[in-house]
Design a protein around this motif. Structure first.
Motif, mmCIF file in Angstrom:
data_model
loop_
_atom_site.group_PDB
_atom_site.id
_atom_site.type_symbol
_atom_site.label_atom_id
_atom_site.label_comp_id
_atom_site.label_asym_id
_atom_site.label_seq_id
_atom_site.Cartn_x
_atom_site.Cartn_y
_atom_site.Cartn_z
ATOM 1 N N UNK A 114 -98.550 -46.986 50.423
ATOM 2 C CA UNK A 114 -98.948 -46.822 51.827
ATOM 3 C C UNK A 114 -99.056 -45.348 52.184
ATOM 4 N N UNK A 115 -100.001 -45.063 53.051
ATOM 5 C CA UNK A 115 -100.195 -43.692 53.506
ATOM 6 C C UNK A 115 -99.060 -43.313 54.435
ATOM 7 N N UNK A 116 -98.496 -42.166 54.153
ATOM 8 C CA UNK A 116 -97.399 -41.675 54.987
ATOM 9 C C UNK A 116 -97.921 -40.502 55.791
ATOM 10 N N UNK A 117 -97.722 -40.619 57.123
ATOM 11 C CA UNK A 117 -98.182 -39.521 57.967
ATOM 12 C C UNK A 117 -97.377 -38.269 57.695
ATOM 13 N N UNK B 178 -87.848 -19.355 31.579
ATOM 14 C CA UNK B 178 -89.302 -19.308 31.540
ATOM 15 C C UNK B 178 -89.775 -17.882 31.772
ATOM 16 N N UNK B 179 -91.078 -17.689 31.560
ATOM 17 C CA UNK B 179 -91.700 -16.402 31.835
ATOM 18 C C UNK B 179 -92.194 -16.384 33.282
ATOM 19 N N UNK B 180 -91.800 -15.369 34.027
ATOM 20 C CA UNK B 180 -92.285 -15.209 35.391
ATOM 21 C C UNK B 180 -91.755 -16.254 36.343
ATOM 22 N N UNK B 181 -92.284 -16.240 37.551
ATOM 23 C CA UNK B 181 -91.773 -17.081 38.629
ATOM 24 C C UNK B 181 -92.634 -18.295 38.949
ATOM 25 N N UNK B 182 -93.851 -18.347 38.473
ATOM 26 C CA UNK B 182 -94.739 -19.436 38.861
ATOM 27 C C UNK B 182 -94.423 -20.744 38.162
ATOM 28 N N UNK B 183 -95.140 -21.790 38.591
ATOM 29 C CA UNK B 183 -94.988 -23.113 37.992
ATOM 30 C C UNK B 183 -96.146 -23.410 37.044
ATOM 31 N N UNK B 184 -95.876 -24.267 36.076
ATOM 32 C CA UNK B 184 -96.962 -24.804 35.264
ATOM 33 C C UNK B 184 -97.793 -25.766 36.105
ATOM 34 N N UNK B 185 -99.027 -25.945 35.721
ATOM 35 C CA UNK B 185 -99.910 -26.797 36.522
ATOM 36 C C UNK B 185 -99.385 -28.215 36.677
ATOM 37 N N UNK B 186 -98.783 -28.744 35.596
ATOM 38 C CA UNK B 186 -98.317 -30.129 35.681
ATOM 39 C C UNK B 186 -97.002 -30.253 36.447
ATOM 40 N N UNK B 187 -96.460 -29.134 36.921
ATOM 41 C CA UNK B 187 -95.218 -29.162 37.689
ATOM 42 C C UNK B 187 -95.460 -28.945 39.189
ATOM 43 N N UNK B 188 -96.686 -28.651 39.552
ATOM 44 C CA UNK B 188 -96.996 -28.471 40.970
ATOM 45 C C UNK B 188 -97.051 -29.841 41.629
ATOM 46 N N UNK B 189 -96.245 -30.104 42.654
ATOM 47 C CA UNK B 189 -96.209 -31.433 43.290
ATOM 48 C C UNK B 189 -97.577 -31.830 43.856
ATOM 49 N N UNK B 190 -97.926 -33.089 43.628
ATOM 50 C CA UNK B 190 -99.176 -33.619 44.163
ATOM 51 C C UNK B 190 -98.960 -34.047 45.608
ATOM 52 N N UNK B 191 -99.870 -33.639 46.482
ATOM 53 C CA UNK B 191 -99.691 -33.933 47.899
ATOM 54 C C UNK B 191 -100.828 -34.774 48.465
ATOM 55 N N UNK B 192 -101.717 -35.272 47.627
ATOM 56 C CA UNK B 192 -102.827 -36.071 48.124
ATOM 57 C C UNK B 192 -102.481 -37.544 48.230
#
Length: 916
Positions: A840-843, A820-834
């Motif tokens: 179930x909600x995990x603390x 890939x180009x550069x070190x960053x991630x594509x937007x759709x590869x950034x893990x969702x943390x919400x």
């Protein structure tokens, strides 16, 4: 008796003077006849002399220069100059080498008879002025009093720009025969060096093309190809982009001429914009060109524009074309070496016909070509009836004006020439860096030696000791040395887009580590001067029948394997697909094992290819190895765009990698898998429509074959009909080739074409509306480090990329992304943390804070605007198709034989073509 001799001499002088004023009325009338507007023809050109012993072009050819429908092949042009040299003591002609096809390069030197007699003296003088280490300022002042500027004028670099090789013949005749004061001063005060045809191979192909296809066509813009498909054996328009590599014979001849004559000014004649552009450029200017040169560009450019305007000729301008940044043009041998490199662009018709040309929509630097501006005081009308002779007039008037400037400012130009070299030397003494050191023991010692050799080819002095090459900056070409070794920083706020690539840092392009020293680490007296022809000779540590090549993506491994195969038919090749420790030594993934080879051949391979061969310490188990089957390679070329295919062929030939050249007819014939294992499709311009259908079939049949009438055609490829393309049948056969187990490799724009054509449906174009990515060196990063394409490369690496298309896969296909180009991630590869509905909600567990690792910058050398649009996107893909695969590069790893660090990625793909 003495009185009688003097009397006879005076009579002879009077006779000569009277005769010299006799004009060739026929020639002058024909100039008028072929010029379409009186404003395009100044009076000073209507003074052709009728000389009794020196033939004019009219007497030699039977028609004047610029006559409708007449152009001349290289041997005819060289024949005319040879005749001038035979009939005038003011003309000297010398050969400067041979082209790839065996045609001669020549220089024609013109000055008064005394200057020609002392030519070697004047060449020695300019060489002394070029080196301030051997010439003090006091000595330079004395030398200048007995020196003359050498003004180098060249034409015919680009084959379709057909005016200058013709015009220069008429100019030469004028310089030899005219008695006008202006021409006499030029003869007496300077030495004019003419390069009549810089690229004779392409010139002859184009002359044949003109007579075969375009002469007499009614309209200029009718869609018919104006250019022959090939110019040189390898390089098309990029023959003016080889000034850093010095890889083509045309460039070698230019450099040879520069270092023999050390011309004070070099003027290169081209054709494109209306009506006459005289270079200065919009900027930004190259940081390493002396301010004196930059000022000379302005002074001489404005002088020439004023001289053209003073003769009533409209349409001359400066500034609004080109920038002045990239140092790799052929004529920049002058700017890079303390001289002055300039160029003209005259309006041309790609032949000797007259056409009504429409300029109404042409824009340069944002302004209409017909608008009146500070840099264009007298613009042309929106339409002009333009003839070949008009072109001759404009270029000739401009060149005479420029030669006249040099003749009237000879001492100033020589002083400036010396001062620029002196300035460069002083910077080396007083400013950092003081030196660059290149360790000889690196991942590819052969490429280390190549870098040292390229510096020497540029006239830069290189020294060495046992462990390093050293380039000291206290030398006349210090500025060029620093330029070649230092990352560039093109200004992001530049008003106009760059004319060409904006980065050229050789260590990054070659994959070589270089250390910069602000202070000297070694006593220069301890170092040995290195001469040209530097190369690394590999070693074989002991005799054996099987050898390992520890792999670090050395450029010569694949060529070496083909040489082994040719020399030992029973040889076997294997690869270590994983890093392997053998008797305490770690061999990286990609390490090559050669078995059934004798020690004599091993030593020959090591020496010829600069590789270190290690005897196999113990017999490596077969299970730990993977076979290497050297592929049968073909390189595809279109008939509508051969530029990058030529660079690919040159790279293969230079590296001694065997291949077969194929075209549309081969694709249409099918049965490709029976003949080839790998098909490489180099970068071509255009889109899938252009690729599939090629040159419009309505112009066919259009043979490109060698005949008695057109002897330069049919090389380096031949066809009975250039029109049409592979069509849908050919594309289906190409797809079938991959499905049956072949590997298709596509480069840059061709990858987008194959995706558009449906051969790689997994890849889609990416919209990047604000991304601006001119040719820069940037950072790539491995996505799939076990893929053989990346054998020998670290996790991140430098690569060269321009403004090409960008491709991507859906997220579920990202396993096909090799890098890939550069070190960053594509937007759709950034893990969702919400929160996630339905789960179930995990603390969250508080994690120990860690210092964030800052990613390295994307741009290594050059400039990219809005780089966030490309970071994370695919640089290399390998997509399976049936039993085979398609390797799609979204940059060109074989770009102009310059980004040599990336070429082994292509060799890796080919070496492991059957990897799944």
């Amino acid at each position: 008796m003495l009185r009688k001799i003097l009397s006879l001499a005076c009579i002879f002088c009077i006779y000569t003077s009277l005769f010299a004023q006799q004009l060739d009325e026929q020639y002058n009338q024909l100039i008028k006849d072929y010029t379409t507007d009186a404003r395009f023809l100044p009076e000073k050109l209507l003074n052709m002399v009728d000389h009794p012993t020196i033939p004019s072009p009219l007497k030699f050819f039977g028609h004047i220069i610029g006559a409708e429908g007449h152009v001349h092949r290289s041997e005819e042009i060289f024949g005319y100059y040879k005749k001038l040299a035979e009939t005038s003591p003011m003309v000297h002609m010398q050969e400067m080498g041979k082209s790839e096809e065996g045609r001669s390069f020549y220089l024609v030197i013109i000055a008064d008879e005394k200057s020609i007699e002392r030519l070697e003296h004047y060449k020695t003088q300019t060489a002394r002025l070029a080196d301030a280490r051997i010439t003090s300022p006091e000595q330079a002042r004395a030398i200048i009093q007995d020196s003359k500027p050498i003004y180098y004028v060249s034409g015919g670099m680009h084959a379709t720009e057909m005016g200058s090789p013709e015009m220069l013949m008429e100019l030469a005749y004028r310089l030899v025969t005219s008695t006008d004061d202006e021409i006499r001063q030029i003869r007496e005060n300077i030495i004019t060096v003419i390069n009549p045809i810089m690229e004779p191979d392409g010139w002859d192909k184009q002359v044949d093309w003109y007579y075969r296809y375009t002469k007499g066509r009614e309209k200029f813009d009718d869609g018919f190809p104006r250019s022959t498909p090939y110019w040189g054996k390898y390089v098309f328009h990029d023959n003016n982009r080889d000034g850093l590599q010095i890889s083509q014979e045309i460039t070698k001849s230019i450099f040879k001429g520069f270092f023999e004559f050390h011309p004070t000014v070099m003027l290169d004649l081209h054709e494109s914009v209306p009506l006459l552009y005289i270079s200065t450029g919009t900027g930004p200017y190259n940081d390493y060109v002396d301010p004196i040169t930059q000022s000379e560009w302005q002074v001489m450019g404005n002088h020439d524009v004023a001289a053209v305007a003073a003769q009533g000729m409209p349409g001359a301008f400066t500034w609004a074309f080109y920038d002045g940044w990239w140092p790799g043009y052929g004529i920049w041998v002058a700017n890079n070496h303390n001289s002055n490199g300039r160029f003209y662009e005259t309006y041309g018709n790609a032949g000797a016909d007259t056409y009504l040309r429409d300029l109404s929509t042409a824009r340069y630097a944002g302004d209409l070509a017909t608008s009146k501006e500070w840099y264009r005081p007298d613009p042309a009308t929106p339409q002009v009836l333009w003839s070949f002779r008009n072109n001759i007039n404009y270029t000739q008037v401009g060149v005479i004006a420029s030669l006249s400037y040099a003749a009237n400012n000879a001492k100033l130009l020589l002083e400036n020439f010396y001062k620029k070299g002196y300035n460069s030397l002083q910077k080396g003494k007083t400013e950092g860096p003081k030196a660059y050191s290149i360790a000889k023991a690196q991942r590819d010692p052969s490429m280390v030696a190549y870098l040292a050799d390229r510096l020497i080819a540029q006239g830069i002095e290189v020294h060495e000791n046992d462990t390093h090459y050293i380039a000291l900056t206290e030398q006349p070409y210090r500025n060029l040395l620093v330029s070649l070794m230092t990352p560039t920083a093109y200004p992001k706020d530049a008003k106009f887009p760059p004319y060409d690539a904006i980065a050229w840092t050789l260590p990054n392009l070659y994959g070589v580590e270089v250390e910069k020293h602000e202070e000297l680490q070694k006593n220069p007296a301890e170092l040995k001067r290195v001469e040209a022809g530097v190369r690394y000779e590999g070693t074989v540590s002991a005799d054996a029948t099987s050898y390992l090549i520890p792999y670090h993506a050395q450029a010569n491994v694949l060529p070496a394997l083909y040489a082994v195969e040719a020399g030992a038919r029973n040889a076997e090749f294997f690869v270590l697909p994983n890093s392997t420790e053998i008797q305490g030594k770690l061999y990286p993934a990609g390490t090559v094992l050669i078995r059934k080879i004798n020690a004599s051949l091993a030593k020959q391979i090591a020496q010829n290819f600069g590789l270190d061969l290690v005897p196999e310490p113990v017999t490596i188990m077969r299970a730990a190895l993977r076979d290497i089957q050297l592929p049968r390679i073909s390189i595809y070329h279109t008939w509508f765009n051969t530029q990058d295919e030529g660079w690919s062929r040159f790279t293969f030939d230079t590296n001694k990698i065997p291949y077969t050249s194929i075209d549309k007819d081969d694709l249409k014939a099918g049965n490709l898998r029976a003949k080839y294992d790998v098909i490489l499709v180099p970068r071509v311009r255009g889109n899938a429509k252009n690729f599939i259908h090629g040159v419009d079939s309505k112009y066919g049949p259009m043979p490109y074959t060698k005949t008695a009438d057109f002897p330069s055609h049919g090389f380096p490829a031949s066809t009975s009909d250039m029109t049409g393309g592979p069509g849908f049948v050919g594309m289906e056969n190409l797809k079938k080739f991959v499905e049956e187990g072949g590997m298709l490799i596509t480069l840059e724009n061709t990858s987008a074409i194959m995706a558009e054509a449906g051969l790689i449906p997994e890849l889609s174009p990416v919209s990047t509306p604000t991304l601006f990515h001119p040719g820069s060196i940037v950072r790539g990063k491995s996505r799939n480090p076990v893929n053989p394409i990346l054998y020998g490369y670290p996790e991140d690496f430098d690569l060269f990329r321009g403004n090409g298309p960008l491709l991507q896969t859906d997220k579920y296909n990202r396993q096909y992304m090799v890098a890939q180009y550069g070190y960053g991630q594509l937007k759709d590869e950034v893990p969702y943390e919400g929160p996630i509905l339905g789960m179930p909600t995990v603390e969250k567990v508080e994690k120990e804070e860690k210092t964030a690792t800052k990613n390295p910058p994307y741009v290594v050398s050059g400039m990219v605007r809005n780089e966030q649009e490309i970071i994370g996107h695919g640089a290399i893909f390998q997509v399976p198709v049936g039993k085979g695969s398609i390797v799609a590069f979204t940059f060109d790893p074989l770009h102009r034989y310059l980004n040599l660090h990336q070429a082994p990625m292509v060799w890796n793909a080919m070496m492991h073509w059957n990897y799944r």
